[in-house]
Design an enzyme around this catalytic site. Structure first.
Site, PDB file in Angstrom:
ATOM      1  N   ARG A  51       0.857  -1.204   0.000  1.00 22.76           N
ATOM      2  CA  ARG A  51       0.000   0.000   0.000  1.00 22.76           C
ATOM      3  C   ARG A  51       0.884   1.241   0.000  1.00 22.76           C
ATOM      4  NH1 ARG A  51      -1.207   1.690   4.532  1.00 22.76           N
ATOM      5  NH2 ARG A  51      -1.977  -0.226   5.461  1.00 22.76           N
ATOM      6  N   TYR A 103     -17.760  15.156 -15.579  1.00 24.33           N
ATOM      7  CA  TYR A 103     -18.116  13.743 -15.489  1.00 24.33           C
ATOM      8  C   TYR A 103     -19.084  13.530 -14.316  1.00 24.33           C
ATOM      9  CZ  TYR A 103     -17.691   8.823 -14.328  1.00 24.33           C
ATOM     10  OH  TYR A 103     -17.975   7.524 -14.000  1.00 24.33           O
ATOM     11  N   ASP A 175      -8.562  18.052 -14.576  1.00 25.28           N
ATOM     12  CA  ASP A 175      -8.842  16.690 -15.034  1.00 25.28           C
ATOM     13  C   ASP A 175      -8.482  16.652 -16.520  1.00 25.28           C
ATOM     14  OD1 ASP A 175      -9.973  14.365 -16.054  1.00 25.28           O
ATOM     15  OD2 ASP A 175     -11.711  14.429 -14.717  1.00 25.28           O
ATOM     16  N   LYS A 200      -8.890   5.445 -19.198  1.00 27.63           N
ATOM     17  CA  LYS A 200      -9.249   5.901 -20.537  1.00 27.63           C
ATOM     18  C   LYS A 200      -8.020   5.861 -21.460  1.00 27.63           C
ATOM     19  CE  LYS A 200     -13.146   6.258 -18.560  1.00 27.63           C
ATOM     20  NZ  LYS A 200     -13.158   6.912 -17.321  1.00 27.63           N
TER      21      LYS A 200
HETATM   22  C1  LIG Z   1     -13.390  13.077 -17.342  1.00 34.26           C
HETATM   23  C2  LIG Z   1     -13.418  11.955 -16.350  1.00 34.26           C
HETATM   24  N1  LIG Z   1     -12.862  12.130 -15.145  1.00 34.26           N
HETATM   25  C3  LIG Z   1     -12.858  11.148 -14.214  1.00 34.26           C
HETATM   26  C4  LIG Z   1     -13.441   9.926 -14.472  1.00 34.26           C
HETATM   27  C5  LIG Z   1     -13.429   8.849 -13.402  1.00 34.26           C
HETATM   28  O1  LIG Z   1     -12.499   7.871 -13.682  1.00 34.26           O
HETATM   29  P1  LIG Z   1     -12.643   6.328 -13.236  1.00 34.26           P
HETATM   30  O2  LIG Z   1     -13.834   5.791 -13.966  1.00 34.26           O
HETATM   31  O3  LIG Z   1     -11.348   5.751 -13.629  1.00 34.26           O
HETATM   32  O4  LIG Z   1     -12.873   6.338 -11.766  1.00 34.26           O
HETATM   33  C6  LIG Z   1     -14.028   9.694 -15.718  1.00 34.26           C
HETATM   34  C7  LIG Z   1     -14.669   8.395 -16.009  1.00 34.26           C
HETATM   35  O5  LIG Z   1     -15.400   8.260 -16.973  1.00 34.26           O
HETATM   36  C8  LIG Z   1     -14.023  10.742 -16.682  1.00 34.26           C
HETATM   37  O6  LIG Z   1     -14.584  10.586 -17.899  1.00 34.26           O
END
Ligand SMILES: Cc1ncc(COP(=O)(O)O)c(C=O)c1O
Length: 384
Positions: A51, A103, A175, A200
């Site tokens: 961890r 998101y 992000d 992604k």
């Molecule tokens: C722009 C964006 N940020 C954060 C996330 C969250 O990521 P995770 O699904 O890996 O937790 C996503 C997921 O679709 C996303 O599209």
């Protein structure tokens, strides 16, 4: 040649990487271990418990920091776990200004979890930096930017937001999931923290759920490391390995995603059954000039509305697609299609969704790296 001086297309492959000490393995082994032998209490080779630290995860963390132009990287069990760690930097009573088009899972984490701990979120449009300034107050501690936004493909001026954040003495987190470091360089534009859902484009093959943070400041990195270790939302070594392997072709994939994204956006814009296409590469996109300045290209994400902007029509198109797979997620080599109102953004109340333009007919495409002609033919048959 020092690895620090390498260009992006070499950093994806070599950045932060050292040949493995024991065997010289070119790829870091998957150190599938929870613990490490000690010669005396506290005496070990730098790893005590997985961890707190794992060599495969460290190899990924160094790679991520290197491609983002940051000094420190941290990897988590998902993108949301990485965002969770950022918000845990805050105290009850602190306030966050966040884009209102983001998101759905991030919105759910902010409102469903952290509001209960006394953190206040202001969801505002961020197309014009000067309007964001109105929401700053003495309690503001963080500005949360997602650009391009999911799913409306709005563009936020990272440099302007960083000037605002610096003037106010607050943190700026970006992000970077839709763009990745290949298309957009938030650290160089002044962001303090860059977050990626590595699920992604970084992983790129729809085979892993993972999240990353990159930061330049040691103090901030130490605080985030404390949260990573104390909350424990780390990724496993196998997932770290897969993401590291994905990053090695990031530049090739992003270039092709952008090419195919451009072709799909232009095809849809001319289609008689389509009323609106959301893609930052169009000259009439409200923040086209900023997109051109802060992005190398425009990526593979495209959203659109059919002329008949209803759930029924969207569902009919989505069920007719053959090459595009109807699925959550994005950023893999294969093309995916989704219905934000009922899928990725269902956790945002309908009134809030409508304010940002997420209508019942809106369809979001993650354009993959298949043959362009096949992708256009699939869209053509599904729209007709
Ligand atoms: C722009 C964006 N940020 C954060 C996330 C969250 O990521 P995770 O699904 O890996 O937790 C996503 C997921 O679709 C996303 O599209």
């Amino acid at each position: 040649m020092s690895k620090k001086k390498l260009n992006f297309n070499s950093l994806t492959i070599h950045g932060g990487q050292l040949a493995e000490a024991a065997t010289g393995a070119v790829m870091p082994p998957i150190f599938q271990t929870s613990t490490y032998a000690q010669t005396a209490p506290g005496e070990h080779k730098g790893y005590a418990y997985s961890r707190s630290g794992n060599p495969t995860r460290h190899a990924l963390e160094k790679s991520v920091a290197s491609i983002e132009g940051a000094d420190y990287g941290l990897a988590f069990g998902s993108g949301l776990a990485a965002i969770d760690a950022v918000i845990k930097l805050l105290e009850p009573g602190d306030e966050v200004i966040s884009t209102n088009d983001l998101y759905g899972g991030t919105y759910r984490l902010f409102t469903g979890t952290f509001e209960r701990y006394g953190i206040k979120f202001h969801f505002v449009p961020m197309g014009k930096a000067e309007e964001v300034a109105q929401h700053l107050n003495a309690n503001t501690k963080l500005i949360w930017v997602e650009t391009p936004t999911n799913p409306m493909m709005n563009i936020i001026d990272i440099k302007a937001m960083s000037q605002l954040a610096k003037k106010a003495g607050v943190l700026l987190a970006v992000d970077n999931t839709f763009a990745t470091a290949y298309l957009q360089r938030p650290i160089e534009l002044g962001a303090d923290i860059v977050m990626n859902s590595g699920t992604k484009y970084l992983g790129g093959h729809s085979d892993v759920v993972i999240g990353t943070l990159s930061v330049k400041e040691k103090i901030l990195a130490d605080r985030l490391y404390f949260i990573q270790n104390s909350s424990g939302a780390v990724c496993g070594p196998m997932d770290a390995f897969l993401t590291l392997r994905g990053i090695k072709t990031l530049h090739l994939r992003m270039a092709r995603h952008s090419e195919n994204g451009r072709a799909v956006a232009h095809f849809l814009a001319k289609h008689p059954k389509v009323s609106a296409v959301y893609w930052p590469g169009f000259e009439d996109h409200p923040n086209f000039a900023i997109a051109q300045e802060q992005m190398k290209d425009f990526g593979g994400m495209v959203s659109f509305k059919p002329k008949d902007d209803t759930r029924e029509t969207a569902f009919k198109i989505l069920s007719s697609l053959r090459l595009f797979t109807l699925a959550e997620s994005l950023g893999g080599v294969e093309s995916l299609a989704g219905h934000p109102a009922s899928m990725t953004h269902a956790s945002i109340p309908v009134t809030e969704r409508e304010k940002t333009g997420i209508s019942e007919g809106l369809i979001r495409l993650s354009v993959g790296i298949e043959d362009e002609a096949d992708l256009l033919a699939d869209l053509e048959q599904a729209l007709n």
